[in-house]
Motif scaffolding. Structure first.
Motif, PDB file in Angstrom:
ATOM      1  N   SER A  34      -8.791  -8.430   7.230  1.00  0.00           N
ATOM      2  CA  SER A  34      -8.853  -6.984   6.980  1.00  0.00           C
ATOM      3  C   SER A  34     -10.023  -6.683   6.038  1.00  0.00           C
ATOM      4  CB  SER A  34      -7.546  -6.498   6.355  1.00  0.00           C
ATOM      5  OG  SER A  34      -6.465  -6.731   7.231  1.00  0.00           O
ATOM      6  N   SER A  88       0.117  -1.470  10.092  1.00  0.00           N
ATOM      7  CA  SER A  88       0.198  -1.930   8.704  1.00  0.00           C
ATOM      8  C   SER A  88      -0.557  -0.988   7.774  1.00  0.00           C
ATOM      9  CB  SER A  88      -0.394  -3.348   8.579  1.00  0.00           C
ATOM     10  OG  SER A  88       0.381  -4.273   9.296  1.00  0.00           O
ATOM     11  N   TRP A  96      -7.924  -3.190  10.025  1.00  0.00           N
ATOM     12  CA  TRP A  96      -7.023  -4.309  10.304  1.00  0.00           C
ATOM     13  C   TRP A  96      -7.774  -5.367  11.101  1.00  0.00           C
ATOM     14  CZ3 TRP A  96      -3.151  -5.275  14.623  1.00  0.00           C
ATOM     15  CH2 TRP A  96      -2.176  -6.200  14.230  1.00  0.00           C
ATOM     16  N   ASP A 102      -3.450  -6.770   6.458  1.00  0.00           N
ATOM     17  CA  ASP A 102      -2.589  -7.681   7.203  1.00  0.00           C
ATOM     18  C   ASP A 102      -1.310  -7.989   6.422  1.00  0.00           C
ATOM     19  OD1 ASP A 102      -2.045  -9.076   9.480  1.00  0.00           O
ATOM     20  OD2 ASP A 102      -3.727 -10.448   9.312  1.00  0.00           O
ATOM     21  N   GLY A 144      -4.387  -0.766   6.791  1.00  0.00           N
ATOM     22  CA  GLY A 144      -5.052  -1.744   7.628  1.00  0.00           C
ATOM     23  C   GLY A 144      -5.034  -3.141   7.047  1.00  0.00           C
TER      24      GLY A 144
END
Length: 722
Positions: A475, A196, A146, A201, A199
Motif C-alpha cells: 500500500s 480496507s 491498496w 492492507d 487503502g
C-alpha cells in the motif's frame, strides 16, 4: 472412492487425525521438500509435532513434479490411513509463463483470453504437482492506494463477476477428476477486502449489509456459481467482526444462504489473528470462533491442532462440526482424483515440454497486447521503423515487469523492452540509457541520457513502479511516479523532442508530472513474461491498442475513492441553477476522475449513432433491445469496446449515476460500420432495497451507450410492473 467410502474413512480416523486434516503447513515442514518453500508471512515456532505433519491435510507453496512426488510418497508411507496431501499455491496470473497482472487482464475486456490465461497457468502448475490455486481474487476495489489492486479486475461488480467466472472456467475446466491438467480454484478474499480503510492492507472494513450485497459480494457469488471449489477468508473485519471468526458471513450467508459446501480456508495466519483483532483472548478462543464460523483449514497457525482436542473434550465444540469440515476436505481430494492417483498430474518429463513453451508464451504476448491501454497520443504513435529512438528510463532494459505473485516467473527470461525495440527497428536506430533508477537520479545518469536523447527523433521513456511497490503489503499513500522519474521526464521535456512514456505499474497512478510532459502515454501495467515484445508491437503499430480502463485514474490522491458508479448527492455539482459554492465539490480539483472507467484510445477513431430502442416501455416479460451503429472513422483496423450503462432515476434507495450492464468488443476495418445489439431485461434493473429484498422499481430510467463511462449517448425508457 465413493461417498460412502469417504464416510467409512472418516469413521476410522481418530480425533487428532481429523484435526490434523484441518492444518495447512508450508512446504519446508515436509520430508522430500527442499528448504525454503514459498513463505509469505512471518515464521514462528509453532510446536508442530511429527504426528501432526504425518496426518496434516494440505501443503502450502510446494511445486515442481520431483519435489511433489517425493513429498507425497513420503507422506503416504507415514500416514496411517493413506490419505494424500493437497498441494496448494498462489498461481495468480501464471505459473512459469507469466501473464499480465489481473488488473491489466481486466483492461482487455476479453473473457476468452482471460480464461485461456488461467487454463495455461493450470496446465503448467498441474504438471508440476499443484492441485489448488488461491485464485481468482474477486475483490472489488475503489482505492488504488491498496497494493493488492493489481490482483483485482477493477471497480465494477458486473465486470468483476464476468472475469471471476472466466478464471474459474480456465482453472477448473469441466472435470477435475479426469482432467489432471486443471486446478481447483479458490476464490478470495471473502469478503470486501478491497474496501480496507485508507487503502492500507489488512485494515478494517466498515460498510452496510446492503452495500456489501450490492457491490462487494456479486463477484464472489459469480465465481461460486461457476463452480469454484474453495473460498478463502479475508484479513479484514466487517461490522467489527474479523472474517475468519464471522459466523454471520461464513456459516449463515456463505454456507446456509448460498449453499456453499466446498472447502473454506483462512488466509495466512488469519485464525490466530483473531487475538490481536481483539475478539479472542487466546488460541483456544480463536480456534473456537473459527471452527464455529465453519473455517475448514487453518493456514500456517496452530490454533486448531493445539486447542480443538480440549474444546471437544469439554463440550465447547461438537465433534460433528469437525467431521463436517474433514469430510469437505476429503471430498475435494476425491473430486481431484487423489485417492486413486495421489501423484495427480505431476510429471517430470512433461514439465520440460509444457512449462514456458512457445505456445504459452505466444498466448501471454497476445493478452499483454490486449491489456495495454493508450492513455494519451498527440500524433506521436505509432513509431516508424526509420525513426531514431532514444529508449531511456529504469525499465528500458529491466526484467522486473512480471509484477507481484509471479514467484516462479523469471525476470531474466522476460522479454525486455530494449532488445525487443532493437529487433523491430531498423539497424542502429535504437539507443538505450538508464536515465534514472526507480527512486534515484544522478547527474551522471542525466548527462548520459541527455546525450542519447539529443541524437534521437523520439524519446521513449520506460517508467514505473518496482514490483515491490504494489501487491500484498504494497500500500502507498503517494501514488505518483517516484520523484526521480518525474525529474527525468521534466528534464527530457526541455530538449524539445517528442516523448512517449511507457508505464510499468500495478495500480492506477496519479499522473501529475507525467501527463503534461508526455506527448503519448501507454499504460503497460506489469505485462508479464512477454511484455517487451507486446509493447514493441503496439509502439510500432503492428498491433492497435484496444485496452480500456476497468479502474478510474484519480486527478490526485485527495479524490480517492473515485469511481464511475457513484451517487449524485442532493447538491450535485452540475445541478441547474445551483449556487456555485454550495454544491458537492472540491475547491481545487474536479470531481471527475482524470481518466474514467472504460477509457482507452486507439490509433483509429470511432463514431456512434444515436441508440435505437425497440420500445420505450419495459415490462417483466418485455425486454428492450438496444441497437447502435459504430463506425471506424480512421485509417487502420481497430477494436472498440461498446459499453451499455443504465441509471434508475427514482429508486427506493439512492441509485448510482451509471451502472455497467453489458458490453461488446468489436473489430472494424477502416470505414466499416457495425450494428451492435444489446437486450436489456427487467432482471438487470434489480438491486438490494433497504430491507435487503432484491427487486426492481417501476419508473423512469436512463440508458447510455458509448466508448467509456463519460462519453455516452443516452435515451430514456420506463419500467412498468403492473
Amino acid at each position: 472412492m465413493k461417498d460412502q467410502q469417504l464416510t467409512s474413512l472418516l469413521n476410522q480416523m481418530t480425533l487428532e487425525e481429523k484435526i490434523a486434516q484441518l492444518q495447512q503447513l508450508a512446504a519446508n515442514f515436509y520430508e522430500g521438500a527442499e528448504e525454503g518453500g514459498q513463505i509469505t508471512g512471518p515464521m514462528a515456532s509453532m510446536g508442530i509435532t511429527d504426528h501432526m505433519i504425518e496426518n496434516s491435510g494440505s501443503v502450502l507453496g510446494l511445486s515442481g513434479a520431483e519435489q511433489v512426488i517425493a513429498v507425497q510418497e513420503a507422506h503416504l508411507r507415514k500416514n496411517r490411513l493413506g490419505i494424500p496431501l493437497l498441494m496448494m499455491a498462489d498461481i495468480v496470473h501464471g505459473f512459469k509463463t507469466i501473464f499480465p497482472v489481473p488488473l491489466a487482464i481486466g483492461c482487455s475486456w476479453d473473457m476468452e483470453r482471460a480464461e485461456l490465461s488461467a487454463e495455461i497457468a493450470a496446465k503448467e502448475a498441474a504438471v508440476s504437482g499443484v492441485h489448488v490455486t488461491f485464485a481468482p481474487m474477486a475483490d472489488l476495489v475503489r482505492d488504488p492506494r491498496w497494493g493488492r489492486v493489481m490482483e483485482s479486475t477493477g471497480e465494477d461488480p458486473y465486470l468483476n463477476g464476468r472475469f471471476a467466472r472466466a478464471f474459474v472456467r480456465g482453472f477448473q475446466g469441466n472435470d477435475l477428476t479426469d482432467d489432471v491438467s486443471r486446478l481447483a480454484a479458490c476464490v478470495k478474499h471473502f469478503a470486501a477486502y478491497g474496501l480496507s480503510e485508507g487503502g492500507r492492507d489488512y485494515n478494517t472494513v466498515d460498510l452496510s449489509e446492503r452495500q456489501l450485497r450490492e457491490y462487494y459480494l456479486p463477484a464472489y457469488r459469480a465465481a461460486l456459481d461457476e463452480g469454484a471449489e474453495m473460498v478463502m477468508t479475508s484479513f479484514n473485519t466487517i461490522d467489527g467482526i474479523p472474517i475468519s471468526g464471522n459466523v454471520k458471513l461464513l456459516r449463515q450467508l456463505l454456507r446456509e444462504e448460498w449453499g456453499f459446501d466446498g472447502v473454506l480456508i483462512s488466509d495466512w495466519g488469519a485464525v490466530k489473528e483473531l487475538i490481536p483483532h481483539g475478539v479472542a483472548e487466546d488460541e483456544a478462543e480463536a480456534a473456537l470462533k473459527a471452527i464455529k464460523a465453519s473455517v475448514d483449514i487453518e493456514m500456517m497457525t496452530e490454533c486448531y491442532v493445539h486447542q480443538l482436542p480440549a474444546l471437544v473434550a469439554d463440550g465447547q465444540v461438537d465433534e460433528s462440526i469437525i467431521d463436517e469440515a474433514v469430510l469437505r476436505i476429503l471430498k475435494l481430494k476425491q473430486r481431484l482424483g487423489l485417492f486413486e492417483n495421489p501423484l495427480r498430474g505431476a510429471d517430470i518429463e512433461k514439465e520440460r515440454e509444457v512449462i514456458f513453451c512457445e505456445a504459452h508464451r505466444t498466448a501471454a504476448r497476445e493478452l499483454a497486447v490486449k491489456s495495454c491501454v493508450l492513455l494519451k497520443n498527440d500524433q506521436v504513435l505509432p513509431l516508424t521503423t526509420e525513426q531514431r529512438i532514444a529508449l531511456i528510463g529504469p525499465f528500458a532494459n529491466n526484467g522486473d515487469i512480471l509484477g507481484p505473485w509471479s514467484w516462479l516467473g523469471s525476470t531474466e527470461e522476460a522479454s525486455r523492452l530494449a532488445p525487443a525495440l532493437e529487433a523491430r527497428a531498423a539497424a542502429g536506430k535504437v539507443t538505450v540509457a538508464e536515465g534514472s533508477g526507480i527512486e534515484s537520479f544522478t547527474e551522471e545518469q542525466w548527462l548520459e541520457a541527455k546525450a542519447v536523447a539529443l541524437e534521437a527523433d523520439v524519446i521513449v521513456l520506460a517508467l514505473g513502479e518496482h514490483s515491490d511497490m504494489s501487491g500484498e503489503a504494497g500500500s502507498r499513500s503517494d501514488i505518483c511516479l517516484p520523484e526521480a522519474q518525474r525529474e527525468l521526464l521534466q528534464r527530457m521535456k526541455t530538449l524539445g523532442k517528442p516523448i512517449v512514456v511507457v508505464l510499468f505499474n500495478g495500480r492506477p497512478l496519479d499522473l501529475s508530472g507525467v501527463i503534461e510532459n508526455a506527448d503519448a502515454i501507454l499504460e503497460a501495467w506489469f505485462p508479464g513474461s512477454e511484455g517487451g515484445a507486446a509493447i514493441t508491437s503496439l509502439l510500432y503499430g503492428d498491433e492497435n491498442p484496444s485496452g480500456r480502463l476497468t479502474m478510474s485514474f484519480p486527478v490526485s490522491v485527495g479524490q480517492i475513492p473515485v469511481y464511475y458508479n457513484h451517487f449524485n448527492t442532493g447538491r450535485p455539482l452540475h445541478a441547474p441553477g445551483a449556487d456555485k459554492r454550495y454544491v458537492s465539490q472540491y475547491l481545487d480539483i474536479p470531481n471527475e476522475p482524470f481518466l474514467p472507467f472504460g477509457f482507452g484510445l486507439s490509433y483509429t477513431t470511432f463514431s456512434y449513432s444515436e441508440p435505437n430502442l425497440s420500445g420505450e416501455i419495459m415490462t417483466k416479460d418485455q425486454p428492450i433491445k438496444v441497437t447502435v451503429t459504430v463506425t471506424n472513422t480512421g485509417n487502420v483496423q481497430g477494436e472498440e469496446v461498446v459499453q451499455l450503462y443504465i441509471r434508475d432515476i427514482s429508486g427506493e434507495v439512492v441509485r448510482p449515476m451509471k451502472e455497467l450492464k453489458d458490453f461488446a468488443k468489436i473489430s472494424l476495418s477502416p470505414g466499416e460500420c457495425k450494428e451492435v445489439s444489446f437486450t436489456l431485461t427487467e432482471a438487470q434493473l434489480r438491486y438490494y432495497h433497504s430491507d435487503l429484498s432484491f427487486s426492481s422499481d417501476p419508473g423512469q430510467f436512463k440508458l447510455f451507450v458509448g466508448p467509456n463511462s463519460q462519453e455516452v449517448k443516452e435515451r430514456d425508457f420506463r419500467l412498468t410492473l403492473a
